[in-house]
Write an enzyme that holds these catalytic residues in place. Structure first.
Site, PDB file in Angstrom:
ATOM      1  N   ARG A 261       0.838  -1.208   0.000  1.00  0.00           N
ATOM      2  CA  ARG A 261       0.000   0.000   0.000  1.00  0.00           C
ATOM      3  C   ARG A 261       0.866   1.248   0.000  1.00  0.00           C
ATOM      4  O   ARG A 261       1.825   1.358   0.767  1.00  0.00           O
ATOM      5  CB  ARG A 261      -0.919   0.000   1.225  1.00  0.00           C
ATOM      6  CG  ARG A 261      -1.870  -1.177   1.172  1.00  0.00           C
ATOM      7  CD  ARG A 261      -2.937  -1.119   2.207  1.00  0.00           C
ATOM      8  NE  ARG A 261      -3.754  -2.337   2.110  1.00  0.00           N
ATOM      9  CZ  ARG A 261      -4.699  -2.674   2.962  1.00  0.00           C
ATOM     10  NH1 ARG A 261      -4.984  -1.883   3.976  1.00  0.00           N
ATOM     11  NH2 ARG A 261      -5.383  -3.781   2.804  1.00  0.00           N
ATOM     12  N   ARG A 276       1.843   0.797  10.348  1.00  0.00           N
ATOM     13  CA  ARG A 276       1.450   1.215   9.002  1.00  0.00           C
ATOM     14  C   ARG A 276       2.658   1.103   8.085  1.00  0.00           C
ATOM     15  O   ARG A 276       3.537   1.965   8.088  1.00  0.00           O
ATOM     16  CB  ARG A 276       0.921   2.649   9.041  1.00  0.00           C
ATOM     17  CG  ARG A 276       0.161   3.084   7.800  1.00  0.00           C
ATOM     18  CD  ARG A 276      -0.496   4.437   7.992  1.00  0.00           C
ATOM     19  NE  ARG A 276      -1.471   4.419   9.066  1.00  0.00           N
ATOM     20  CZ  ARG A 276      -2.734   4.002   8.929  1.00  0.00           C
ATOM     21  NH1 ARG A 276      -3.176   3.639   7.754  1.00  0.00           N
ATOM     22  NH2 ARG A 276      -3.555   3.970   9.963  1.00  0.00           N
ATOM     23  N   GLU A 348      -6.905  -1.287  15.150  1.00  0.00           N
ATOM     24  CA  GLU A 348      -7.461  -2.197  14.141  1.00  0.00           C
ATOM     25  C   GLU A 348      -6.478  -3.302  13.762  1.00  0.00           C
ATOM     26  O   GLU A 348      -5.307  -3.038  13.481  1.00  0.00           O
ATOM     27  CB  GLU A 348      -7.821  -1.384  12.891  1.00  0.00           C
ATOM     28  CG  GLU A 348      -8.381  -2.249  11.778  1.00  0.00           C
ATOM     29  CD  GLU A 348      -8.535  -1.489  10.468  1.00  0.00           C
ATOM     30  OE1 GLU A 348      -8.591  -0.246  10.495  1.00  0.00           O
ATOM     31  OE2 GLU A 348      -8.596  -2.149   9.421  1.00  0.00           O
ATOM     32  N   SER A 351     -10.549  -6.181   9.469  1.00  0.00           N
ATOM     33  CA  SER A 351     -11.705  -5.463   8.969  1.00  0.00           C
ATOM     34  C   SER A 351     -12.516  -6.465   8.164  1.00  0.00           C
ATOM     35  O   SER A 351     -12.000  -7.051   7.213  1.00  0.00           O
ATOM     36  CB  SER A 351     -11.220  -4.312   8.093  1.00  0.00           C
ATOM     37  OG  SER A 351     -12.270  -3.422   7.822  1.00  0.00           O
ATOM     38  N   ARG A 390       0.617  -6.643  12.427  1.00  0.00           N
ATOM     39  CA  ARG A 390      -0.011  -6.044  13.604  1.00  0.00           C
ATOM     40  C   ARG A 390      -0.221  -7.080  14.706  1.00  0.00           C
ATOM     41  O   ARG A 390      -0.150  -6.750  15.885  1.00  0.00           O
ATOM     42  CB  ARG A 390      -1.335  -5.376  13.217  1.00  0.00           C
ATOM     43  CG  ARG A 390      -1.106  -4.114  12.405  1.00  0.00           C
ATOM     44  CD  ARG A 390      -2.387  -3.355  12.131  1.00  0.00           C
ATOM     45  NE  ARG A 390      -2.097  -2.141  11.356  1.00  0.00           N
ATOM     46  CZ  ARG A 390      -3.024  -1.245  11.001  1.00  0.00           C
ATOM     47  NH1 ARG A 390      -4.280  -1.413  11.367  1.00  0.00           N
ATOM     48  NH2 ARG A 390      -2.669  -0.189  10.299  1.00  0.00           N
TER      49      ARG A 390
END
Length: 426
Positions: A261, A276, A348, A351, A390
């Site tokens: 990403r 991130r 988070e 999702s 994560r």
RNA sequence: GGAGAGGUGGCUGAGUGGCCGAAAGCACUGGUCUUGAAAACCAGCGACUCGAGAGGGUCCGUGGGUUCAAAUCCCACCCUCUCCGCCA
């Protein structure tokens, strides 16, 4: 993409529902384009019908040995008129497609009102955060002290938002992947699938990343439009693109891939550590189900993702995203957030979304309804099960010891071949 | 990378300018027969789209072109298969 018929028949209703996510549907523009489309399409099709019938007449006349010259003269300008009409139709159609492909999915009625992640609603939580009787370190400090998580070297190799892992941490990372895959395959009934990490533009369009979110993806320099996948969702969901699936449903896949990403637009956010990254690993759950099954399927899917955290004994909470925070293609999304001691909050880690027929319509992914014999659009769902990077940092922080070492969670020990304790590299 | 062959409905596969949205078979659906099933026989059966309906339109890998008319002819690209070379 929304059902064009629904948008056409009930534009006010659609616009009202989209308002919950802060999207303004331009009804005037839509109505104008729709009226124009109708007019131009009728005209074009009338011309086409005329051409078809006169061509047929000419064919018959020629076969009968008659003189076709007068017939040819009669249709001499039809071609030009048709070309013009087609060009008009293409232009209107393109404008309409552009407008429609820009419209996000309609949120479920149960999706709470709200503008940002602050308005998401917790629906349950599990486990309680551990009490520490020493000063908590975050995963960056822990990894640094262990000499096993190295952002500086990664910055040299590539740039910011990359990580190098070594020894115990690298092994723990790998163990997590195997553990997640095995759990979903053996306990939750998913089929394992391995897919390309590079996809074409059609695939990104199918799941909804294109055309609107192109800047989030890494595009390759290549004669074709190739992109690094931002999530396994893209290749796995697109396996059924442009097809009528004849097998039995539901079809559930679990897939481990790296994800890439660009994180454009998140400058300054989560710059520290591996929260991130431009590259991270994820075990993804994807389901294809019959429309009437998708509500239940989403609840089950969230449960599958949550179970990983339960087995790892990591405290978490599950929230339902509000209208303002829900993703473009989703009708309903649950986020699972894991407890991070260093941030004294939940972050988070998964999702899980029901896309209903939004992606299927873009992809033309259908199944055969055994009762009617007709093909119908599938419903697609997916969720992280889980984001591996994560999860790794959550383990580091939640299982840290006063001396900076990390206890390996019980459930992972068969995957680490008995390694129970990650200590500084020698 | 070189040389050939080919991409047609859910699948196999015929079709080389008009009577082709497309033969035939498989699969599927309904019927006859049967205690039931199978087999056999009969019938139906592509997708998408516009339209209240009648009906119309589009689609034979993708995009252009030729023609009154293209699955069929021409050009470009993509993909698959076979053989040769190279390679983890």
């Amino acid at each position: 993409m929304l059902d064009p018929k629904l948008v056409r028949r009930e534009p006010e209703l659609v616009a009202a529902k989209l308002a919950k996510r802060g999207y303004h549907l331009d009804l005037d523009k839509l109505a104008a384009l729709e009226a124009k489309r109708r007019e131009v399409q009728l005209n074009t099709e009338a011309l086409q019908a005329e051409r078809n019938s006169s061509s047929k007449t000419i064919g018959k006349a020629k076969a009968a040995g008659e003189d076709i010259e007068p017939l040819l003269a009669a249709v001499s300008d039809l071609g030009n008129k048709l070309d013009e009409a087609k060009a008009d139709l293409d232009a209107v159609q393109e404008a309409l497609d552009l407008l429609l492909s820009d419209v996000p999915n309609i949120p479920d009625d149960e999706v709470p009102e709200g503008e940002s992640e602050e308005d998401n609603v917790e629906i349950r939580n599990w486990g309680s955060p551990r009490k520490f009787d020493f000063e908590i370190r975050d995963h960056v400090d822990l990894g640094d002290q262990l000499d096993q998580l190295d952002f500086e070297t990664a910055a040299k190799l590539t740039g910011s938002r990359f990580a190098v892992m070594r020894d115990g941490i690298a092994r723990l990372h790998r163990a997590l992947i195997q553990f997640m895959l095995d759990t979903h395959i053996e306990d939750h009934g998913y089929r394992e699938i391995h897919v390309p990490f590079i996809v074409n533009a059609e695939s990104l369009y199918g799941t909804g990343q294109l055309p609107k979110f192109a800047e989030d993806c890494f595009k390759l320099e290549h004669d074709q439009d190739y992109y690094l996948i931002p999530t396994a969702e893209v290749p796995v969901t697109n396996t059924l693109r442009d097809s009528i699936y004849e097998g039995s449903l539901p079809l559930q896949y679990v897939c481990h891939t790296p994800c890439f990403r660009s994180e454009a637009g998140s400058y300054g956010r989560d710059v520290r550590g591996m929260i991130r990254q431009h590259q991270f690993e994820k075990v993804e759950l994807v389901q294809f189900v019959q429309p009437e099954q998708s509500d239940l399927a989403l609840e089950a899917l969230v449960g599958h993702a949550e179970r990983i955290l339960q087995l790892l004994e990591l405290p978490y909470r599950t929230v339902i995203l509000c209208g303002g925070d829900i993703g473009f293609s989703a009708a309903r999304t649950y986020d699972i957030e894991v407890w991070l001691p260093s941030q004294d909050t939940y972050r988070e880690i998964s999702s899980c979304s029901n896309f209903r027929d939004f992606q299927s319509r873009r992809m033309q992914a259908r199944f055969r309804n055994k009762e009617t014999g007709k093909s119908e659009l599938l419903h697609t769902l997916n969720g992280s099960g889980l984001a591996v990077g994560r999860t790794l940092l959550a383990i580091m922080e939640n299982y840290q010891q006063e001396d900076g070492s990390i206890i390996v969670p019980d459930i992972l020990r068969s995957y680490t071949r008995g390694l129970t304790h990650i200590q500084a590299s020698g």
